[in-house]
Design an enzyme around this catalytic site. Structure first.
Site, mmCIF file in Angstrom:
data_model
loop_
_atom_site.group_PDB
_atom_site.id
_atom_site.type_symbol
_atom_site.label_atom_id
_atom_site.label_comp_id
_atom_site.label_asym_id
_atom_site.label_seq_id
_atom_site.Cartn_x
_atom_site.Cartn_y
_atom_site.Cartn_z
ATOM 1 N N GLY A 269 -7.005 0.782 9.203
ATOM 2 C CA GLY A 269 -5.758 1.511 9.043
ATOM 3 C C GLY A 269 -6.035 2.985 8.811
ATOM 4 O O GLY A 269 -7.158 3.464 8.978
ATOM 5 N N ASN A 272 -6.635 7.460 2.918
ATOM 6 C CA ASN A 272 -7.841 7.857 2.207
ATOM 7 C C ASN A 272 -8.804 6.701 1.978
ATOM 8 O O ASN A 272 -10.015 6.872 2.054
ATOM 9 C CB ASN A 272 -7.465 8.484 0.863
ATOM 10 N N GLU A 294 -6.333 0.640 16.161
ATOM 11 C CA GLU A 294 -5.069 1.219 16.582
ATOM 12 C C GLU A 294 -5.213 2.721 16.758
ATOM 13 O O GLU A 294 -4.712 3.305 17.713
ATOM 14 C CB GLU A 294 -4.057 0.911 15.479
ATOM 15 N N ASN A 388 6.787 2.879 5.188
ATOM 16 C CA ASN A 388 6.618 3.242 6.594
ATOM 17 C C ASN A 388 7.035 2.069 7.475
ATOM 18 O O ASN A 388 8.119 2.046 8.005
ATOM 19 C CB ASN A 388 5.171 3.642 6.882
#
Lengths: 512, 512
Positions: A269, A272, A294, A388
């Site tokens: 993903g 941080n 992705e 999100n």
């Protein structure tokens, strides 16, 4: 300068200002827009469209669009449109603060969809007919093929399905992108589907260009603007600890003979923690690595540059300003650099369950919270408020060889525990979560029944400040629940969230 | 009679009584057992093993096994073992009342796993080394191949991985089963995986036999016993109404041009509602149909017999006594009957995400409850108490072309609403549920944001007795929730279940 990027005269004749292009899009239009993770979204038409919408509203006229994207775009796309109240429905992902605020205020409809599902669902007609595609490209070849920009996303689908196409040709995107893309043109609707012929993460099975019917192109807009850069924070101590635990887990798998030193294709993903994990892999004991993921973020470029990673497949870049400059310089000047090592694919392929399962990805995704039984919430704060979206985490977690979810054990001031009795929203069920990692440690849930999972999660992942309260809940649940497979005290299961909403902290959850 | 089924002398020499075979299995053994949906489980060794365990316990000795199956077996397998406290860990599914009671009493560990994941997870070593396979077969060919029984399940994996093999040769299974199976031997662990070459639901890509290393076979036990028959109730009014709604939905899809008259391969769960839907399809406006499913139940045999369905793929039968007789008679006497139309595959193939997505199945699964936002609970009563397990519903729902969940809107006495503000356990997230159907109607959730989904579910699926209370919850959630994307009043979200545990009904949930 952008004119030079249009090498097919049929397209050159349709060049017009953004306002003129926006004027071709009316109220109620379903628009498929390019853009994924802040990369490759159109830079000019959305703002022009927002002005057009604001004008209409000022005149008292209704004007709103359905907007389909790849994933997150930039503030000058969904943000600016949302601000004018110009979006009726947005899907499948968002991360813009203005957009998010409007969704959570109940002023805008948003649909959170597995990113691999979007293209097929639009093809299937589940979202209605697509009217217009607005797609950024890096150039147009002499024979009318489109050189994709810094993301591929759903662009193939938008270009194939829309009645009319608006292209933005962005001279600000490096010409060196040419050749990095692999647009698969073998998809179909059932019963006409065939195996997707990817057997290695770097396999190329398609075209370096997007195709479109020139007659459908109603406008070409010239731009010269950078992508929205992604801000990566400096790795803090907790991210480093998490990264260390993930490497320890991988080392454990190698020792047990369940993974080779090359591991398996990595999916990571954004953020941080993900960056810290990728950073830790650089120069670590594993390699050469590959990625089937992705997005390609800063740290993944680093892995490619150092040679720890030999190839990376994704659907988009997600880079900081410095990394954008690095990428641009590299693909402009070097023949053996990133261009040979990176494949950008449509998101239905980068995230395709078939391919993810075949390759056996190691999926590493962030989360908002996990519960003691290993259910994961990736999308909602306190059950109601969208952050999100699920993005591709479900595509990867369900089909991965090893599915890891990572977060700090608490929010930064320790006010909220990310390990809770019951998550307030489930995106990844207990069936799809193999390992949970926080800075406190690793809970390896594979092969464990629910109560054994709970002990692992509480002991290894919960913050010490919350461990006793979690144990207390769990032990009382075992004593009280009529079913002792997944014991819950339902009257208390969500009180941690209720307390967080009421007090801003979960600290006093037991002071009821 | 069973001796005649063993045509390879290497196996004939290892014939022994069930007790002698059970004596080869000691405390702490991990056993992979055949059996799926009550079909093809071993009939003799488990009971012998249970006696051995009971004797050991009587002597004060520890004796327990880890038992891996296909899916549900029969009471003379996990039931009898569970009753003796002889199972440390059971996976991946169960439906036996004794087993379920022990799990929910907290006396037995159970793991609920996506059925397509089981084989690969055992190959990956996530459950430790497999010691023994106990597999029922219908016969052994002259060259030592095993003729599978009425289910394939995970048998290939158990036979491949176990150190030692115990075979039960069941002469009670019809010899006519020979040729109906398709055991795919092309699976591998990553990075050595290739596409699974199925492009149509009836494609055969493997062997009609299971293979095994004869040296690993330590015992062969002869049996002559029927499968556990499945009891199908008479279709009641509510099942018929649900079936009618499902057909209405399919008709709607055909009218919209999203499905052809042949529909797409059907996946159907087990139970009265599923049976009613399949029954309704028989002689209905669609066909010829195909199935790519987990089990073949009575009504699917009916569809094959009438010609409405041309072929059916599954991993097991799940039949009533009458249907077992019908199957046996058909495959014993007819050349052009069920044998040509039915393919039984390993469950990792019958449920494989790659194939399910490629074929574009129409997934129809039952559920315990759904919430107003379209999350589905398939496994837990009131959050804690396991009913059966997720089975293959996740494999199909996530990858289906159209994913339908069905249930009556209330339990039979209307005391419990199956439509609730928030499900008490999530097995299928909002992202994976396209349509919810109850006897009240259809909620088509495709393309709808959460609040629009809620209105559909409340209006079309909730029972009238609970509709007002659900609307009241929903409207107050919109007013009160800090996030209005998926509005919840968290302090109340699970009070419906709390009331059901306290009062035995959800009727008085608002009389707090």
């Amino acid at each position: 300068m952008a004119e030079g990027r249009i090498q097919d005269r049929r397209f050159a004749s349709r060049v017009m200002p953004a306002d003129a292009a926006a004027a071709l899009i009316g109220d109620g239009t379903r628009v498929g827009v390019s853009g994924f993770a802040g990369a490759g979204y159109p830079k000019a038409v959305p703002s022009a469209l927002a002005r057009r919408i604001a004008d209409a509203h000022e005149r008292g006229e209704a004007f709103a669009l359905s907007v389909f994207t790849g994933a997150s775009t930039g503030p000058d796309l969904d943000g600016v449109l949302a601000a004018t109240d110009g979006i009726d429905l947005l899907m499948p992902y968002q991360s813009d603060p203005v957009t998010r605020a409007r969704i959570n205020a109940g002023q805008m409809d948003y649909l959170d969809v597995h990113l691999s599902h979007v293209a097929q669902m639009v093809w299937e007609g589940f979202f209605g007919h697509l009217d217009v595609a607005v797609v950024e490209v890096a150039g147009i070849t002499p024979d009318g093929h489109l050189m994709p920009s810094t993301s591929v996303g759903n662009n193939k689908t938008w270009l194939d399905l829309a009645d009319r196409i608006v292209l933005e040709v962005n001279a600000g995107q490096p010409a060196g992108l040419e050749g990095m893309h692999d647009v698969y043109y073998g998809t179909a609707l059932p019963p006409h589907r065939w195996p997707i012929p990817i057997v290695g993460p770097a396999d190329r099975i398609g075209s370096p260009y997007l195709h479109c019917t020139p007659d459908k192109v109603v406008a070409v807009v010239l731009t010269d603007a950078p992508d929205r850069p992604t801000a990566y924070g400096v790795a803090d101590e907790r991210s480093s600890l998490i990264a260390g635990h993930v490497l320890e887990l991988l080392e454990h798998e190698v020792r047990r003979g369940r993974l080779g030193r090359q591991l398996l294709p990595i999916q990571s993903g954004v953020g941080n923690i993900a960056n810290a994990v990728l950073g830790e892999l650089d120069g670590g004991p594993f390699g050469p690595l590959t990625a089937y993921s992705e997005v390609i973020q800063d740290a993944m470029l680093g892995l490619l540059r150092s040679g720890t990673m030999s190839s990376a497949s994704a659907t988009a870049f997600c880079l900081s300003e410095g990394a954008i400059a690095d990428l641009t310089a590299d693909i402009t000047t070097r023949a053996d650099g990133y261009r040979e090592k990176i494949v950008l694919r449509p998101q239905e392929i980068s995230n395709h369950p078939e391919v993810v399962r075949r390759l056996g990805c190691i999926a590493m995704n962030g989360m908002i919270e996990a519960d003691i039984y290993g259910n994961v919430n990736s999308t909602h704060v306190a059950g109601s408020q969208i952050l999100n979206g699920i993005g591709g985490s479900g595509d990867f977690a369900r089909n991965a060889y090893l599915s890891i979810f990572m977060a700090t054990s608490t929010t930064h001031d320790d006010a909220i525990s990310r390990i809770v009795p019951m998550v307030s929203h489930v995106d990844h069920t207990e069936h799809d979560v193999h390992v949970v990692v926080t800075e406190q440690g690793i809970a390896d849930l594979r092969g464990l029944s629910p109560k054994k999972r709970a002990r692992q999660v509480i002991e290894h992942c919960a913050h010490p400040d919350y461990r006793d309260a979690l144990s207390d809940y769990f032990e009382r649940a075992i004593a009280q629940a009529p079913g002792k497979h997944t014991p819950h005290v339902l009257a208390e299961a969500l009180t941690w969230h209720v307390a967080s909403l009421r007090d801003g902290t979960m600290r006093d959850v037991n002071a009821r």
